[in-house]
Design an enzyme around this catalytic site. Structure first.
Site, PDB file in Angstrom:
ATOM      1  N   GLU A 108      65.430  46.551   8.515  1.00  0.00           N
ATOM      2  CA  GLU A 108      65.919  46.409   9.891  1.00  0.00           C
ATOM      3  C   GLU A 108      65.295  47.474  10.776  1.00  0.00           C
ATOM      4  O   GLU A 108      65.306  48.649  10.417  1.00  0.00           O
ATOM      5  CB  GLU A 108      67.457  46.514   9.911  1.00  0.00           C
ATOM      6  CG  GLU A 108      68.125  45.359   9.172  1.00  0.00           C
ATOM      7  CD  GLU A 108      69.639  45.381   9.276  1.00  0.00           C
ATOM      8  OE1 GLU A 108      70.195  46.270   9.962  1.00  0.00           O
ATOM      9  OE2 GLU A 108      70.282  44.502   8.685  1.00  0.00           O
ATOM     10  N   HIS A 164      71.978  42.014  13.349  1.00  0.00           N
ATOM     11  CA  HIS A 164      73.035  42.867  12.793  1.00  0.00           C
ATOM     12  C   HIS A 164      74.087  43.198  13.853  1.00  0.00           C
ATOM     13  O   HIS A 164      74.390  44.357  14.130  1.00  0.00           O
ATOM     14  CB  HIS A 164      72.443  44.157  12.209  1.00  0.00           C
ATOM     15  CG  HIS A 164      73.336  44.800  11.182  1.00  0.00           C
ATOM     16  ND1 HIS A 164      72.858  45.586  10.154  1.00  0.00           N
ATOM     17  CD2 HIS A 164      74.688  44.781  11.009  1.00  0.00           C
ATOM     18  CE1 HIS A 164      73.865  46.009   9.403  1.00  0.00           C
ATOM     19  NE2 HIS A 164      74.988  45.532   9.920  1.00  0.00           N
TER      20      HIS A 164
END
Length: 329
Positions: A272, A294
């Site tokens: 990420e 997220h």
């Protein structure tokens, strides 16, 4: 003297009103980047930091260690970005905010489920390019939802799916059922379950939709692998709002591109911001994949609860009430 608490900027901005009105503290926004943050900590002799999900590998521990007793209060539940061994080495306590984001993440899992069922992602893209053509979806009512990991979030998803949408819900978890038959029946009824088992493969085989709610552990890394994906029904859907490393993204890409799975929705990723594990297997290029960055816990309500929980941990730390801390170190 009023204690100054540094709050990493993204987290400060998410719950600014809570931090700005914190009783007994002076909460200040600070850059999340480790070297800059560590420099501020050292220069101002800070001993308490509220931190987000960014990985912290070295400098912050050395700077906080000079306080001879410090606290990293994680704004959230996951704490993969904190090196607990270094925290212990430098006498730094680490806390998190359990129970603050269960509703937000569970709702997001349900929203992703519905979006997959009705092809919302692809239809939205098509209509923006001038195509006004329908695509047949499915109803959730009567479908079997398989939940892998039956903690607080998994339980909330089960309740919404069964009592709200009329889905048949089955769940797998390592925790055993209550001992007595009466309590087992009560447990299944309360949580809207048709089946509870320790055999996750049974859930993968039966479910029309599988939703992942496992913690990130060494034992759960790539838990959803090629073998388990092959167990799933043809045309099934997969949802992950837990942790990215739980799914083998290459195996998932293969299952989607082959048509084994009809679709997947992911809020979390191995890397990420998202980067494909292999350049030729980029989930962003697949029309049957719905991706969000997220944001499962990123609601106003959850952010405020996380901020309040952080401040409660800080108050207990400063007062020496260590037994009341939500410790994860």
């Amino acid at each position: 003297m009023v204690e100054t608490i540094l709050v990493t900027q993204p987290e400060f901005d998410k719950a600014k009103a809570v931090f700005q009105t914190a009783d007994g503290f002076n909460c200040e926004s600070a850059p999340a980047e480790e070297k800059i943050l560590a420099g501020i900590i050292a220069a101002r002799r800070i001993r308490v930091v509220v931190a987000g999900p960014d990985p912290y590998r070295k400098d912050i521990y050395e700077s906080l260690g000079k306080a001879k007793g410090a606290l990293i209060a994680r704004f959230g539940v996951g704490h993969n970005g904190i090196d607990k061994a270094l925290a212990r080495k430098y006498n730094i306590i680490v806390t998190n905010t359990p129970g603050t984001l269960d509703t937000s993440v569970a709702e997001h899992a349900i929203f992703l489920m519905g979006s997959l069922a009705r092809h919302v992602n692809s239809l939205d893209s098509q209509i923006r390019t001038g195509r006004f053509v329908g695509q047949t979806g499915i109803e959730l009512q009567g479908k079997t939802l398989g939940i892998i990991g039956f903690g607080n979030i998994g339980k909330r998803v089960a309740a919404i799916a069964h009592f709200g949408f009329g889905m048949r819900v089955i769940a797998a978890d390592s925790r055993p059922l209550p001992e007595t038959k009466e309590n087992q029946t009560k447990f299944l009824s309360e949580h809207g379950l048709a089946l509870y088992t320790s055999d996750s493969e049974q859930v993968f085989r039966q479910a029309d939709i599988v939703s992942i709610h496992l913690p990130s552990l060494q034992s759960t890394r790539h838990f959803v692998n090629k073998a388990r994906l092959e167990l799933m029904k043809p045309g099934a859907f997969l949802i992950n709002t837990a942790r990215g490393e739980i799914i083998d993204e290459i195996a998932l890409h293969d299952a989607l591109s082959s048509g084994k799975l009809e679709g997947a929705a992911l809020d979390v990723f191995e890397t990420e911001p998202y980067q494909p594990i292999q350049p030729g297997k980029d989930l962003r290029q697949m029309e049957n994949v719905l991706l969000t960055p997220h944001i499962g816990s990123n609601t106003r309500e959850a952010n405020n609860r996380m901020a309040v929980s952080c401040l409660e941990n800080i108050r207990n730390f400063i007062a020496g009430r260590y037994e009341l801390l939500a410790r994860v170190d």
